[in-house]
Design a protein around this motif. Sequence first.
Motif, mmCIF file in Angstrom:
data_model
loop_
_atom_site.group_PDB
_atom_site.id
_atom_site.type_symbol
_atom_site.label_atom_id
_atom_site.label_comp_id
_atom_site.label_asym_id
_atom_site.label_seq_id
_atom_site.Cartn_x
_atom_site.Cartn_y
_atom_site.Cartn_z
ATOM 1 N N ARG A 153 0.223 -0.683 -0.666
ATOM 2 C CA ARG A 153 0.454 0.133 0.008
ATOM 3 C C ARG A 153 0.932 1.175 -0.267
ATOM 4 N NH1 ARG A 153 -2.722 -1.092 4.759
ATOM 5 N NH2 ARG A 153 -4.088 -2.387 3.342
ATOM 6 N N SER A 154 1.682 1.526 1.045
ATOM 7 C CA SER A 154 2.367 2.687 0.773
ATOM 8 C C SER A 154 3.578 2.881 -0.453
ATOM 9 C CB SER A 154 3.543 2.087 2.029
ATOM 10 O OG SER A 154 4.546 1.151 1.620
ATOM 11 N N GLU B 134 -0.101 2.690 -3.468
ATOM 12 C CA GLU B 134 -1.570 3.425 -3.166
ATOM 13 C C GLU B 134 -1.048 4.970 -2.201
ATOM 14 O OE1 GLU B 134 -5.491 0.634 -3.000
ATOM 15 O OE2 GLU B 134 -3.967 1.506 -0.323
ATOM 16 N N THR B 135 -0.621 5.154 -1.159
ATOM 17 C CA THR B 135 -0.217 6.237 -0.348
ATOM 18 C C THR B 135 1.228 7.191 -1.248
ATOM 19 O OG1 THR B 135 1.204 5.233 0.917
ATOM 20 C CG2 THR B 135 -1.318 5.458 1.433
ATOM 21 N N GLU C 190 4.115 6.537 -0.475
ATOM 22 C CA GLU C 190 5.526 7.223 0.204
ATOM 23 C C GLU C 190 6.491 6.148 0.676
ATOM 24 O OE1 GLU C 190 3.477 7.109 4.777
ATOM 25 O OE2 GLU C 190 2.381 6.243 3.202
ATOM 26 N N LYS D 264 -0.264 4.860 -9.350
ATOM 27 C CA LYS D 264 1.154 5.485 -8.402
ATOM 28 C C LYS D 264 2.209 4.311 -8.359
ATOM 29 C CE LYS D 264 -0.434 8.907 -4.987
ATOM 30 N NZ LYS D 264 -0.963 8.971 -3.954
#
Lengths: 337, 568, 276
Positions: B246-247, B250-251, B253, B275
């Motif tokens: 997810r990092s 999606e985010t 980061e 992303k």
Amino acid sequence: MLNYTLRRLMFAVPTLLVISFIIFALLDLAPNDPTGNLPLTIPPEVREQIRQSLGLGEPFPIRYLYWLQQFFINEPLNLLEKILGFPIGDSAERLRIRSWATRSPVVDLIIERMPQTLMVVGFAYFFGVLIAIPIGVISAYKQYSIFDQVGTFVSMVGFSVPTFFTGVVFIVIFSVNLQWFPSIYDTQLEVTDWSSFWQQVRQMVMPVSVLALYNAAQLSRFVRASMLDNLNQDYVRTARAKGMKERVVLLVHVLRNSLIPVVTVIALGIPTIFSGAIITEQIFRVNGLGQLLIIAIQGADIPLVQTLTFIFAVLIVLFNLIADLLYGILDPRIRYD
Amino acid sequence: MKKLTTILTGTAVALTMSAAAARAERGTDGELKIIYWQAVSILNPYLSGGTKDVHGSSLVLEPLAKYDETGTMVPALVDEIPTVDNGGVAEDLKSITWTISEGLKWSDGTPFTANDVVFTWKYCTAPDGGCQQAEKFTDIASVEAVDDRSVKITYTVPKPFPYGPFVGAESPVIQEAQFKDCLGPKAPECTEQNFHPIGTGPFRVVDFKANDVVTFEANPNYRDPSKPAFASAVIKGGGDAASAARSVLETGEFDYAWNLQIEPEILTQMAQAGKGTVVSSFGTSVERIEINQTNPSPDVGDMRSTRDGGAHPFLSDPAVRKALSIAIDREILVEVGYGAAGQATCNILPAPKNYASTNVDWCLTQDIEGAKKLLDDAGWVPGGDGIREKDGVRLSVLYQTSTNSVRQATQALVKDWWQEIGVETELRNIDASVFFGGDPASPDTFQKFYADVEMYTNNFDGTDPERYMSSWLCKDIPSPKNGWLGNNIPRYCNDAYDALVAEMATTADIEKRGEIAIKMNDMLVNDGALVPLIHRGEVSAHSNTLAGVRMNSWDSQLWNASDWSRAK
Amino acid sequence: MTDTTIAPAAAPRKQRTITADVFRQFRQHRGGVIGACIFLTIILLVVFGPYIHGVDPSALNIRDKNQGISLAHPMGTDNLGRDMFAQVLAGGRTSLAVGVTAMLLSLLVGTTIGVTAGYVRRLDGWLMRLTDLFLALPLLPLLLVIIMLFRDTLRATFGPETGIFLLIVFVIGITSWMQTARIVRGAVLSVKEHEFVLAAKSIGTRDRHHHRIRVVLPRPRLPVRFSDLGPPALRRRELPRDQSLAGDLAGAGAVAHRAQRQLYRRRTARCSRPAH
């Protein structure tokens, strides 16, 4: 009282020794192995050599005595040395407790992890208490009111929904969709100015609120129950009959008496701050003491598990004593002699 | 679809590579953020063979040569790979001489010499050091510095594949000056060195928090003055695979996430955020069911699961072993648990290409009827409860593996298929640290094999399968006599196989070695010593703003981090 | 007497029992009633559900995997095509059985130890240190050891299913009584000094045993109620991390765990593949 405290403290020493022995024996008996997580490409003979180099070849009592020596003599000396700043004895030759996975001194690892654990779990506990007491008081005072019903419901939800679920929901809403808070805690961050302070706050919001919700849910039920118990006591009626203001009755008399058991419960819960919140730390990557412990347990890193659990045991024994003493101080009916 | 993605990624890589080559300056692209959800514990691969630790240290420590994403050796600290043809490897295959590139420097500015290489060998072979890569240094008579820039490794036996030591991320070169006081039992006590090794790689360690985060900065003395493009790097650890994915996906980061072993459909869904990109590569890992050739029954007491205890009551029948294998639908196993990170296989040695057999494909299509017929013909007939039996022996199997949701799903599926052909299965799963732990006191280790069949994954480092294929020698059967150490888990014993292993040890010709390996593979699978299930790949993800990733299963996934850059 | 039973107005004068009182008070608490209804429904569903929804929870049908809600599968199917509803029912059965038995066990142990510690001063120190020990023990190694020591014996004596059931109940029971014990002890200590105990003593309540059981024990009801919350606290320790809790334990718990995971799998599901 002093007598009692001293007696308890004296008694704590053999207790802790027994506890440390039982933990050590348990860990030794457990069939998991430090080489279990290594790739299978490392052949069995090499694994055997690794085990030997970790000191597993020594008999069990010897290893336990080593640990005792390292924990009770060497490590405190080292700490003292660090604080005072000059060498005591032959510090280079003094064996330290070393983690099997990182090969570094366990005490250093623990010290490194303290800040984030205290920050996140400690704050969560603090906020949890702060939220729980008013909610508990109002719920009890207005039993069966809407506020009470809602409070009951919320705390039931907060309690029964596991933190790994709330944590992920928070991340999905606030990190992925709204992009308000970072989903990963940065343990490198040093607070030096306003912007880094703000960053620290942002990264603490989610883990702290998840944990605080959980703590508050638990504690508010307890406050409420304790309040209810006291509200029906004769002295409350007497106080009202005397014409005291309702506020005074509630906040001075009832609350004070109700908090007696609550304070002890809070005190008993403090050691859990140090054990970290394993799940929450995992989800937000706070990487505090809880994560350290779980990795060590999974990797059968016996020195690390042993030391962490033992420190935890010390805290439990200590706070148990504190709770008992608080009980005695707050409730004059209880006498230790 | 899978192919298309590969092609697309391939093109993307090619494009970005040329882009990176065009723009060349060190430290202009800011920070590289990598996430390894299993956190790095130590930056010395000699003291921890864990994949995460090997990968983490590969940003700093380098071997003489690396493997690229196709499994081909590429020079790192040398100019060319020694071979018999260029005179680097002796004709009798008993020595190899590496010539180190000129002007190479450690990150502290001191020159890199042949003595460092010699020291590395001494470090790993020092007694009581517990060196975890000791296997890489077997059969070495000596490692000596011929001059400042050349190292000669002499073997005690002819080594047709002399590239064991100092090739690949598992055995990098460490600095003598830094580690000279850390030999043998002192090795674990050198925390400073183990946490901040001085290397030749693109980055050097700034700060290390064990099991949490490593901070790097660009190595000012890196051999290519224009690299790395990033000024600094971090490897963050903790959490689980899903949140690591997810990092990145999606985010956004993080730039790179390693080992994203999550349900295929979830990964696809995350990738739709646009992303990042999911990448995968295949090495030599094969998920297999090993079949116990000996009797695991508690009735035989101490001789349980050893050759002394006698042959297995029903798995010694080749028909039963084959029936068990063809009853399995491997495509479904892939679909349910592995997605893009798995391929159905009948080979125990699926790669590299010249070692991979193409002869065995009888297990690829599920054949329930065929399995039933095999068992019927062999005299195993269904009893009253539908379970087949012969002479009072029931086909009842205890099937064990480590605790893991994908493995338990596989177990459930396999049990269902075996039920269909009249074989009863009892499932058991054991905590991984116990199952793979090898504690001789525990009855639940995979070496003890107190079960009829067991499932796990095995593979080998690098590209040479010789050592891996010699796992199934008669003399390597684990038993109480050798403290249950030994690689021959299925207790397979076949003189013809042992002869092939001996032949391979003396064959230098790469084509011939391939032929022998294929023969061995076919023998193991056709004899039913093991039931290969899935050729497993690795899955990682990188941000769309990160260019230059060439996902590699033969070496560290960060092997070419010096070429990574920020896509503009 | 006959009159009073007939006349509705006189009904409250009927002999009041504690049970009736509790029931009456309970009925007035709407949340409680709703909760009880839900709980009752769950019990009924779990007990009789499998007879009505006669699908085998472990039956695989890979072609029907990841199905949504339909008539045949009221909760859809999981990634192996197993019927979720049947799994929830079956898992609920095990969970309920394990949960209730383990909770009773932990309440029994906790209350016994708490009351004894609070009342018998000589044992207080010892019992509380025992509690400290159990609070400090790391759970996973404890589980592994218990499994290693008892799994095969229990399996041989009671068969695989009952054996594991007993093992789980035992493990949860002995690892979750500590909070109860501490709270009960605290309450006993405080209640011990209340006037009514003094009164009971002074009117010569027969023996100390009776005194403990009938007079002191009923009082700490409030903390015990709180301690019902104890067992879930288990989750805060090492347990839920994936299924890393030792293999066999997962056996029964896994059904519920898996079902739970499936329900919110879109985001949270973790099916990490093994390292080797």
